[in-house]
Design an enzyme around this catalytic site. Structure first.
Site, PDB file in Angstrom:
ATOM      1  N   TYR A 179      49.432 -19.598  18.908  1.00 12.27           N
ATOM      2  CA  TYR A 179      50.825 -19.309  19.257  1.00 12.27           C
ATOM      3  C   TYR A 179      51.657 -20.600  19.378  1.00 12.27           C
ATOM      4  CZ  TYR A 179      48.204 -15.168  20.554  1.00 12.27           C
ATOM      5  OH  TYR A 179      47.327 -14.129  20.538  1.00 12.27           O
ATOM      6  N   ASP A 211      40.526   0.633  23.375  1.00  8.62           N
ATOM      7  CA  ASP A 211      40.448  -0.824  23.391  1.00  8.62           C
ATOM      8  C   ASP A 211      40.387  -1.285  24.844  1.00  8.62           C
ATOM      9  OD1 ASP A 211      40.827  -3.524  23.362  1.00  8.62           O
ATOM     10  OD2 ASP A 211      42.507  -3.501  21.946  1.00  8.62           O
ATOM     11  N   TYR A 258      48.781  -3.923  21.612  1.00  7.31           N
ATOM     12  CA  TYR A 258      48.190  -5.193  21.179  1.00  7.31           C
ATOM     13  C   TYR A 258      46.683  -5.005  21.085  1.00  7.31           C
ATOM     14  CZ  TYR A 258      46.622  -9.943  20.797  1.00  7.31           C
ATOM     15  OH  TYR A 258      46.009 -11.090  20.335  1.00  7.31           O
TER      16      TYR A 258
HETATM   17  C1  LIG Z   1      42.841 -10.002  24.006  1.00  3.89           C
HETATM   18  C2  LIG Z   1      42.820  -8.647  23.448  1.00  3.89           C
HETATM   19  C3  LIG Z   1      42.261  -8.396  22.184  1.00  3.89           C
HETATM   20  C4  LIG Z   1      41.741  -9.502  21.295  1.00  3.89           C
HETATM   21  O1  LIG Z   1      40.646 -10.170  21.819  1.00  3.89           O
HETATM   22  P1  LIG Z   1      40.323 -11.659  21.281  1.00  3.89           P
HETATM   23  O2  LIG Z   1      39.083 -12.023  22.017  1.00  3.89           O
HETATM   24  O3  LIG Z   1      41.501 -12.495  21.606  1.00  3.89           O
HETATM   25  O4  LIG Z   1      40.100 -11.558  19.824  1.00  3.89           O
HETATM   26  C5  LIG Z   1      42.208  -7.093  21.752  1.00  3.89           C
HETATM   27  N1  LIG Z   1      42.706  -6.078  22.502  1.00  3.89           N
HETATM   28  C6  LIG Z   1      43.246  -6.281  23.714  1.00  3.89           C
HETATM   29  C7  LIG Z   1      43.737  -5.117  24.515  1.00  3.89           C
HETATM   30  C8  LIG Z   1      43.341  -7.569  24.220  1.00  3.89           C
HETATM   31  O5  LIG Z   1      43.914  -7.773  25.412  1.00  3.89           O
END
Ligand SMILES: *Cc1c(COP(=O)(O)O)cnc(C)c1O
Length: 430
Positions: free
Chosen positions: A21, A246, A150
């Site tokens: 970033y 997620d 995200y």
């Molecule tokens: C941080 C995050 C990711 C990505 O994980 P990385 O280890 O940065 O690749 C995916 N989903 C969510 C909800 C996150 O907060």
């Protein structure tokens, strides 16, 4: 470290490190030079202590340099550093998989190891599409997600993601995702109604619905009622789309229970893990139900031809086992409960102050919106500067200021963190 040595590191960073970033590019905000970290504290090269207000991008649930994690890492490094998980198994990978299966809800039992959160989502996307192809539904190749979602920055997760700034550079590429809008002010009710309508409208072509359960983290810690997730899971199931949860951010007790899906009593088809899973090392995983796992059995054409070189790395999996053991032995979730209550109180109080538009809290997360510019906003950065002056690292999400400390933060440190948030918000919005 002398001031000259410290200046040298900043110079090398500027010259050679391409920071994620581009955070190192801002001339007005020189990088912290962190020499050590311990518990909830980062220690600057000049010995100044700075509270880690976001647990180092939400990973350090047990604090830095937890002696048990450090010992587990050292012990494992002396015994078996790395071996490819290719017709090979080792104790940390085998036992961690069983232990994760035992702590996850329902019949989630088959663990596919990845390198980090993004690759866990990447694998889940590929699994979802191939599962439908393997079961004779090749038209199901599309995904459904929430606006401002995200899910990570590799290609597939970034195209599921609904934060325009992250998605724009890769717009139009491979993964086909339909997104339901989330109105700026809360509005998740309407967003989930839209999601449900989209599940029905796209039923014939939908591979999976992907969600961050109960809180959209990078969107600004936007929480929504568990009942909405329960209803969405039900609709997805009835229309043949997989549900991918997620839990990269929300897992390991960040929102209260061990897994955020527990708020809604939902058992997804796939759960993605990362961040606190490895805590001090990069490690990710996708955990699947037997129904999903079985779709990939039966010969080469059905096989999941996918893997990362460091899948199931012994160091990472050994540390993750110790993370689970510490949660159990130190009763981390129960001991975080009164701390979570303090965060909620403090952010409720903050909502009364001038300059604050809205606040919310959930488990060990508290967030305050200061302006309406979202991720592009500058107000959070003004609070960042004020907080750093007061010894707290409080990296914002644009106009949203939040805390997401280690679950084991000392009560006194938590009070300090919350005081500094309030003082810095006041100072920055005056
Ligand atoms: C941080 C995050 C990711 C990505 O994980 P990385 O280890 O940065 O690749 C995916 N989903 C969510 C909800 C996150 O907060």
């Amino acid at each position: 470290m002398t001031p000259a040595e410290r200046a040298e590191l900043v110079r090398l960073d500027r010259a050679h490190v391409w920071q994620p970033y581009d955070v190192g590019e801002d001339e007005a905000r020189p990088p912290l030079v962190v020499a050590r970290a311990e518990g909830s504290w980062l220690v600057d090269a000049d010995g100044r202590r700075v509270l880690d207000g976001n647990a180092s991008w939400w990973t350090s649930a047990l604090g830095h340099a937890h002696p048990r994690l450090v010992r587990a890492l050292a012990r494992q490094a002396e015994t078996l550093d790395h071996v490819a998980l290719a017709g090979v198994v080792h104790e940390p990978a085998a036992r961690l998989a069983a232990e994760l299966a035992a702590t996850l809800p329902g019949d989630l039992a088959h663990v596919f190891y990845t390198d980090d959160g993004s690759t866990a989502l990447e694998a889940a996307v590929r699994m979802s599409v191939q599962l439908h192809a393997n079961e004779g539904r090749p038209a199901r190749t599309r995904f459904l997600a929430l606006e401002r979602a995200y899910h990570g920055d590799t290609l597939a997760p970034s195209m599921l993601g609904g934060l325009e700034v992250f998605r724009r550079p890769v717009a139009g590429l491979v993964v086909d995702c339909v997104r339901a809008p989330v109105p700026e002010a809360g509005g998740h009710e309407a967003a989930f109604e839209a999601l449900e309508r989209l599940v029905v409208a796209h039923a014939h072509e939908l591979a999976a619905v992907v969600v961050e359960p109960i809180v959209q983290g990078a969107a600004g810690m936007r929480t929504y009622p568990p009942a909405l997730l329960a209803r969405l899971a039900d609709v997805a199931r009835r229309h043949g789309a997989l549900l991918v949860a997620d839990e990269v951010f929300t897992g390991f007790g960040r929102t209260g229970p061990m897994w955020a899906v527990e708020h809604a009593g939902v058992v997804p088809d796939l759960v993605c893990l990362g961040k606190a899973l490895g805590s001090i090392l990069p490690l990710g995983a996708v955990v699947a139900t037997p129904r999903v796992r079985d779709a990939f059995r039966g010969g080469l054409p059905r096989t999941f031809l996918y893997g990362h070189t460091f899948c199931g790395n012994p160091l990472g999996t050994a540390v993750a086992r110790e993370v689970l053991a510490v949660y159990r032995d130190e009763d981390v979730l129960a001991r975080a409960r009164p701390k979570a209550a303090r965060i909620a109180q403090a952010f409720d109080a903050l909502a009364q102050g001038p300059g604050v538009r809205a606040t919310r809290s959930l488990g060990m997360i508290g967030a305050a919106d200061l302006g309406g510019a979202g991720y592009a906003g500058d107000l959070g950065w003004r609070v960042y500067d004020e907080a750093l002056r007061r010894g707290v690292y409080l990296r914002p999400l644009g106009d949203t200021v939040y805390v997401c400390p280690p679950l084991v933060i000392d009560d006194a440190d938590l009070e300090r963190l919350l005081d500094v948030v309030a003082e810095s918000v006041t100072a920055a919005t005056r």
